[in-house]
Scaffold this active site. Structure first.
Site, short mmCIF file in Angstrom:
data_model
loop_
_atom_site.label_atom_id
_atom_site.label_comp_id
_atom_site.label_asym_id
_atom_site.label_seq_id
_atom_site.Cartn_x
_atom_site.Cartn_y
_atom_site.Cartn_z
N ASP A 126 -3.48 -9.58 8.43
CA ASP A 126 -2.55 -8.67 9.11
C ASP A 126 -2.13 -9.24 10.47
O ASP A 126 -0.96 -9.11 10.87
CB ASP A 126 -3.20 -7.29 9.29
CG ASP A 126 -3.39 -6.57 7.95
OD1 ASP A 126 -2.61 -6.86 7.01
OD2 ASP A 126 -4.30 -5.74 7.85
N GLU A 171 0.83 -1.21 0.00
CA GLU A 171 0.00 0.00 0.00
C GLU A 171 0.87 1.27 0.00
O GLU A 171 0.35 2.37 0.17
CB GLU A 171 -0.96 0.01 1.20
CG GLU A 171 -2.05 -1.05 1.07
CD GLU A 171 -3.07 -1.02 2.20
OE1 GLU A 171 -4.20 -1.48 1.98
OE2 GLU A 171 -2.74 -0.57 3.32
#
Ligand code: ADP
Length: 293
Positions: A235, A135
């Protein structure tokens, strides 16, 4: 310079979540039912996961000079994460994910990278393990991994969201941790092995994990839990994996612990709030020996 167990190089977003009976079509306005803001971004999520799993963590990233940036910095600091390499940029807003969810659970999401597109650290904190996602600019990840490698650190790439990976980046990755969709888009484990990645950990949600090296391919089952929201499971897995690798666990032992962290994250709502603490992860991990098939 202080040495950390885990250095996370990644994104921070403020997630703006609206709930509505149905999603608007083009040009249409609908009245929403609720609105709430949540801390997010894969970098922040994984940093929180690692900190709660027991690591000393530094988060390298960028926020804007707005209320979202201040809020996200506080979230990280309150978890005990070192934010001295989290810069504030003047001319971009903090990253945002604008999320609408309807009554059927269908969603539409716009991600505005904002400050995350500006992550280009002048200096990388020293860590046993350096973990990154996609990202933030790929060139930043490649540069960070080369620096980390040069210091003898282990580099871990979570290639999410899926993107084409240059040979330059792949050659700087020790371990790549894709989910089952990302590994398809990356062309399979063979291709990554051919480009010099030595270990690949494919997460398959409730179907568990595959650990693939040149020499072997092993499968670990998922821990049985009753999931309520799978957001943040990947995550949780990555943050916990990095934590255990940093303290010297073998890859299989670290994957076993990470799978317990991923499973626990599915039992609570949200990404940051659902991250489990070390004692709970250890308790679930201890319910089963590190078995493989
Ligand atoms: P992502 O969120 O990146 O798609 P996964 O859904 O593959 O990642 O989840 C990461 C890991 O979390 C899995 O490999 C597994 O160990 C654990 N996990 C995820 N979903 C479940 C589930 N439903 N039950 C048990 N464990 C799960």
């Amino acid at each position: 310079m202080r040495e950390f167990d885990v250095v996370v190089v990644g994104s921070l977003n403020l997630d703006l979540v609206t709930r509505t009976s149905r999603l608007p079509g083009p040009g249409e306005t609908v009245i929403g039912r609720s609105y709430a803001e949540f801390p997010g971004g894969k970098g922040l999520n994984q940093a929180v996961a690692a900190a709660r799993a027991g690591a000393s963590v530094a988060l390298v990233g960028a926020v804007g000079s707005d209320h979202a940036g201040a809020l996200l910095r506080d979230v990280a600091r309150n978890e005990g994460i070192d934010v001295s390499h989290l810069v504030t940029v003047a001319d971009e807003p903090t990253g945002r994910a604008i999320i609408s969810v309807d009554d059927d659970g269908e969603n539409s999401i716009i991600v505005v990278p904002g400050s995350n597109a500006c992550v280009a650290p002048a200096e990388l904190p020293v860590g046993q393990v350096v973990i990154a996602q996609l990202e933030i600019p790929v060139a930043t990840v490649a540069a960070a991994f080369r620096t980390a490698r040069g210091r003898g650190a282990t580099t871990v790439l979570n290639p999410a969201p899926a993107a084409e990976l240059s040979n330059d980046l792949l050659s700087a990755c020790d371990i790549v941790v894709p989910n089952e969709h990302e590994i398809e888009l990356l062309g399979g484990t063979e291709r990554l092995l051919d480009h010099g990645v030595s270990q690949i950990v494919v997460t398959r949600g409730g179907a568990g994990v595959d650990v693939v090296t040149r020499a072997s391919s092993l499968h670990l089952d998922a821990f049985p839990v009753d999931p309520v929201d799978t957001t943040g499971a990947g995550d949780a897995f990555c943050g916990a994996l990095a934590t255990r690798l940093a303290v010297g666990d073998s890859l299989l032992a670290a994957v076993h612990f990470a799978a317990a962290a991923g499973a626990l994250a599915t039992t609570k709502h949200g990404a940051v709030p659902s991250q489990a603490h070390r004692s709970d992860i250890e308790a679930l991990a201890a319910t089963r020996p590190t078995t493989t098939r």
